[in-house]
Design a protein around this motif. Structure first.
Motif, short mmCIF file in Angstrom:
data_model
loop_
_atom_site.label_atom_id
_atom_site.label_comp_id
_atom_site.label_asym_id
_atom_site.label_seq_id
_atom_site.Cartn_x
_atom_site.Cartn_y
_atom_site.Cartn_z
N CYS A 152 0.82 -1.22 0.00
CA CYS A 152 0.00 0.00 0.00
C CYS A 152 0.85 1.27 0.00
CB CYS A 152 -0.92 0.02 1.22
SG CYS A 152 -2.13 -1.32 1.23
N TYR A 153 1.91 1.27 0.82
CA TYR A 153 2.70 2.50 0.96
C TYR A 153 3.65 2.73 -0.21
CZ TYR A 153 1.02 3.85 5.53
OH TYR A 153 0.22 4.30 6.55
N LEU A 154 3.82 1.73 -1.06
CA LEU A 154 4.60 1.94 -2.28
C LEU A 154 3.66 2.32 -3.42
CD1 LEU A 154 7.35 1.77 -3.72
CD2 LEU A 154 6.82 -0.60 -4.28
N GLY A 155 2.56 1.58 -3.53
CA GLY A 155 1.63 1.79 -4.62
C GLY A 155 0.67 2.93 -4.41
N ARG A 156 -0.40 2.67 -3.69
CA ARG A 156 -1.46 3.67 -3.60
C ARG A 156 -1.02 4.95 -2.87
NH1 ARG A 156 -6.33 0.62 -1.12
NH2 ARG A 156 -4.65 -0.50 -0.06
N ALA A 157 -0.13 4.84 -1.92
CA ALA A 157 0.30 6.03 -1.18
C ALA A 157 1.34 6.84 -1.94
CB ALA A 157 0.86 5.64 0.19
N ASN A 158 2.16 6.18 -2.77
CA ASN A 158 3.24 6.90 -3.46
C ASN A 158 3.27 6.67 -4.97
OD1 ASN A 158 5.00 8.35 -1.35
ND2 ASN A 158 4.62 6.34 -0.41
#
Length: 261
Positions: A152-158
């Motif tokens: 999540c923190y690589l894809g949707r967040a960044n």
């Protein structure tokens, strides 16, 4: 490992600076499974001659779990301590194998005085590949079915979806996408400090739901880019008694294995 890794303090004592600081993170430092990811990444960097350093005992948690759990005070104390150390060494570029550390260092630290060029390990390896410094060959994974779980923190967040996939494609494997991927990805169940507590009551744990989706494609490998996702997906695979048939591995582990490191 058959090589030593220098600390920022050792570089500073020599009056030098490394190309990049490797932020290991709590999982990569202390979790036995995640240590293998740390070692694989270091082996790749060492082999291709990247000058990198770690903070060693001067590194502490970024504060992400405290912030996500709602304790802003503790987060800021931890963050300010880290920023002081990083600024003292005049650190410019940071690479980390943990999307939680990546997101916090990149997006939460600037408002507290920590301005660094922060990249995820897949982004860093992609740039090394594009510069011609890193060469990837399929080897052991040629033709094998691999599905990638977006952290999540690589894809949707960044908004980073391409770097991990570009690296996986270089393995000559058969990359199959889950229905819920990229901007529509499903959390592994560990985000928001959920990694450190038991789940609330419900019909099904999130990691079981996610693993079920991954296993429906009958992959040989479920690839991840996050130590938390790795833990949750591994637990999910064990839940379905598939741990002898399906491996859960970080992308850098696959690259290191393909290169026989």
């Amino acid at each position: 490992m058959d090589f030593s890794i220098k600390t920022m303090a050792e570089y500073a004592a020599e009056g030098k600076a490394p190309e990049v600081l490797f932020w290991v993170g709590c999982a990569g430092s202390f979790d036995d499974r995640a240590k293998k990811i740390t070692k694989a990444f270091c082996k790749i960097l060492n082999k291709i001659g990247v000058e990198f350093a770690v903070l060693g005992q001067e590194e502490s948690c970024t504060g992400d779990p405290a912030k996500r759990a709602g304790n802003e005070f503790v987060f800021q104390m931890m963050a300010l301590t880290n920023i002081e150390v990083l600024n003292a060494y005049e650190v410019k570029k940071i690479v980390t194998a943990c999307p939680h550390c990546f997101n916090t260092l990149k997006n939460e630290y600037p408002s507290l005085g920590g301005h660094f060029d922060v990249v995820h390990h897949t982004q860093f390896l992609k740039s090394l590949m594009e510069e011609g410094r890193l060469k990837i060959e399929g080897g052991a994974f040629r033709g094998k079915k691999i599905t990638f779980h977006d952290p999540c923190y690589l894809g949707r967040a960044n908004d980073e979806y391409e770097a991990p996939r570009m690296l996986l494609e270089k393995l000559d494997a058969e990359l199959v996408e889950m229905k819920r991927c990229k901007t529509n990805g499903l959390c592994c169940g560990a985000g928001g400090a959920q990694m450190f507590k038991e789940p609330e009551k419900g019909n099904k744990d999130i990691n079981i739901e996610r693993t079920e989706e991954a296993l429906s494609f009958e992959p040989k490998v479920i690839a991840t880019g996050c130590p938390f996702c790795n833990t949750m997906m591994t637990d999910g695979v064990k839940h379905f008694n598939k741990n002898t048939e399906v491996a859960v591995k970080d992308i850098v582990e696959l690259l290191a294995e393909a290169d026989d490191l």
